[in-house]
Design a protein around this motif. Structure first.
Motif, mmCIF file in Angstrom:
data_model
loop_
_atom_site.group_PDB
_atom_site.id
_atom_site.type_symbol
_atom_site.label_atom_id
_atom_site.label_comp_id
_atom_site.label_asym_id
_atom_site.label_seq_id
_atom_site.Cartn_x
_atom_site.Cartn_y
_atom_site.Cartn_z
ATOM 1 N N GLY A 85 4.732 3.592 11.919
ATOM 2 C CA GLY A 85 3.405 2.654 11.990
ATOM 3 C C GLY A 85 3.169 2.063 10.658
ATOM 4 O O GLY A 85 3.534 2.457 9.744
ATOM 5 N N ILE A 86 2.233 0.916 10.596
ATOM 6 C CA ILE A 86 2.152 0.279 9.311
ATOM 7 C C ILE A 86 0.707 -0.154 9.297
ATOM 8 O O ILE A 86 0.292 -0.365 10.319
ATOM 9 C CB ILE A 86 3.011 -0.471 8.974
ATOM 10 N N THR A 87 -0.095 -0.029 8.188
ATOM 11 C CA THR A 87 -1.550 -0.442 8.229
ATOM 12 C C THR A 87 -1.690 -0.985 6.571
ATOM 13 O O THR A 87 -1.027 -0.453 5.639
ATOM 14 C CB THR A 87 -2.573 0.389 8.443
ATOM 15 N N TRP A 88 -2.587 -1.976 6.397
ATOM 16 C CA TRP A 88 -2.818 -2.457 5.145
ATOM 17 C C TRP A 88 -4.066 -1.625 4.718
ATOM 18 O O TRP A 88 -5.024 -1.791 5.207
ATOM 19 C CB TRP A 88 -2.977 -3.944 5.146
ATOM 20 N N LEU A 89 -4.038 -1.358 3.433
ATOM 21 C CA LEU A 89 -4.852 -0.685 2.589
ATOM 22 C C LEU A 89 -5.579 -1.525 1.461
ATOM 23 O O LEU A 89 -4.992 -1.763 0.580
ATOM 24 C CB LEU A 89 -4.575 0.469 1.772
ATOM 25 N N PRO A 90 -6.545 -2.349 2.091
ATOM 26 C CA PRO A 90 -6.805 -3.615 1.129
ATOM 27 C C PRO A 90 -7.553 -3.031 -0.073
ATOM 28 O O PRO A 90 -7.316 -4.023 -1.055
ATOM 29 C CB PRO A 90 -8.152 -4.474 2.019
ATOM 30 N N GLN A 91 -8.224 -2.004 0.050
ATOM 31 C CA GLN A 91 -8.817 -1.667 -1.504
ATOM 32 C C GLN A 91 -7.861 -1.246 -2.636
ATOM 33 O O GLN A 91 -7.936 -1.327 -3.732
ATOM 34 C CB GLN A 91 -9.596 -0.451 -1.419
ATOM 35 N N GLU A 92 -6.506 -1.101 -2.219
ATOM 36 C CA GLU A 92 -5.293 -0.716 -3.157
ATOM 37 C C GLU A 92 -4.199 -1.990 -3.130
ATOM 38 O O GLU A 92 -3.557 -1.776 -3.865
ATOM 39 C CB GLU A 92 -4.813 0.630 -2.826
ATOM 40 N N ASP A 93 -4.446 -2.783 -2.199
ATOM 41 C CA ASP A 93 -3.630 -3.904 -1.603
ATOM 42 C C ASP A 93 -2.018 -3.188 -1.417
ATOM 43 O O ASP A 93 -1.245 -3.754 -2.233
ATOM 44 C CB ASP A 93 -3.349 -4.840 -2.897
ATOM 45 N N LEU A 94 -2.079 -2.150 -0.764
ATOM 46 C CA LEU A 94 -0.788 -1.389 -0.435
ATOM 47 C C LEU A 94 -0.602 -1.548 1.081
ATOM 48 O O LEU A 94 -1.460 -1.568 2.002
ATOM 49 C CB LEU A 94 -0.892 -0.005 -0.869
ATOM 50 N N LEU A 96 0.805 0.949 4.141
ATOM 51 C CA LEU A 96 1.030 2.499 4.438
ATOM 52 C C LEU A 96 1.957 2.722 5.671
ATOM 53 O O LEU A 96 1.604 2.052 6.749
ATOM 54 C CB LEU A 96 -0.633 3.195 4.600
ATOM 55 N N ILE A 97 2.982 3.020 5.394
ATOM 56 C CA ILE A 97 3.761 3.216 6.547
ATOM 57 C C ILE A 97 4.116 4.658 6.762
ATOM 58 O O ILE A 97 4.447 5.480 5.780
ATOM 59 C CB ILE A 97 5.397 2.804 6.224
ATOM 60 N N VAL A 98 3.768 5.074 7.839
ATOM 61 C CA VAL A 98 3.719 6.548 8.233
ATOM 62 C C VAL A 98 5.179 6.841 9.171
ATOM 63 O O VAL A 98 5.662 5.872 10.043
ATOM 64 C CB VAL A 98 2.567 7.008 9.380
#
Length: 195
Positions: A85-94, A96-98
């Motif tokens: 799975g993947i999601t964008w973490l906008p506060q860090e602009d990263l 995240l890949i689980v």
């Protein structure tokens, strides 16, 4: 995989054919599709600004612009891990890949599910896990400690407990939601990554 694509619209990735479908929530119809790659095991999708990021289970990551330009990133994860799975973490602009596979810690008896941060600005993955979920904490209150019988039991049953199949971040609270079809569980982690 599924992600918010804009007003009343979702984007979803077809898990075997490398196609993004756009679904309108009001009309309940597919409004368009975008082919970005060939056959594969596509696991997740997220949107970062004007680019869709799709992760494939074999450690490949695809950046797909709204215009259809595709950039592929290969072998960014350890081969023993399987991206789920993947999601964008906008506060860090990263991004995240689980991962579904376990990573065993040698210093303590602990089996973790890992999440890794990919920096889209530098096209690099931090090899140190961004997120670590102790499966023992999730297993319905049964936290396993040192002990031969429990070790063998936990090792044999770990696949039935929790295996991430998707991840998302709440847009305002910043909690992370990691869902597992195995065990039918949802792990909610706060900003400090505590369950």
């Amino acid at each position: 995989g599924l992600t918010w694509a804009g007003e009343n619209q979702l984007a979803t990735v077809q898990d075997e054919k490398g196609t993004i479908f756009f679904f309108d929530l009001e009309s309940e119809t597919i409004t368009s599709k975008l082919k970005f790659a060939g056959k594969g095991d596509y696991e997740g999708i997220t949107k970062r600004v004007n680019t869709y990021w799709v992760v494939r289970s074999d450690r490949r990551l695809f950046a797909v612009t709204e215009e259809g330009k595709v950039t592929e990133h290969n072998d960014f994860l350890d081969p023993s891990l399987e991206a789920e799975g993947i999601t964008w973490l906008p506060q860090e602009d990263l991004l995240l890949i689980v991962c579904k596979k376990f990573q065993k810690r040698t210093s303590v008896l602990r089996y973790d599910k890992m999440g890794f941060a990919f920096d889209p600005n530098t096209d690099s993955l931090n090899p140190k896990p961004y997120l670590s979920i102790d499966v023992g904490e999730i297993q319905q209150g049964r936290v396993f400690k040192d002990g031969e019988d429990r070790v063998q039991h936990f090792y044999a049953e770990r696949k039935k407990v929790f295996a991430p199949s998707g991840v998302a971040q709440h847009p305002t609270l910043k909690n992370l939601f990691v869902i597992s079809s195995v065990g039918k569980k949802l792990a909610v982690l706060d900003e400090n990554q505590a369950l």
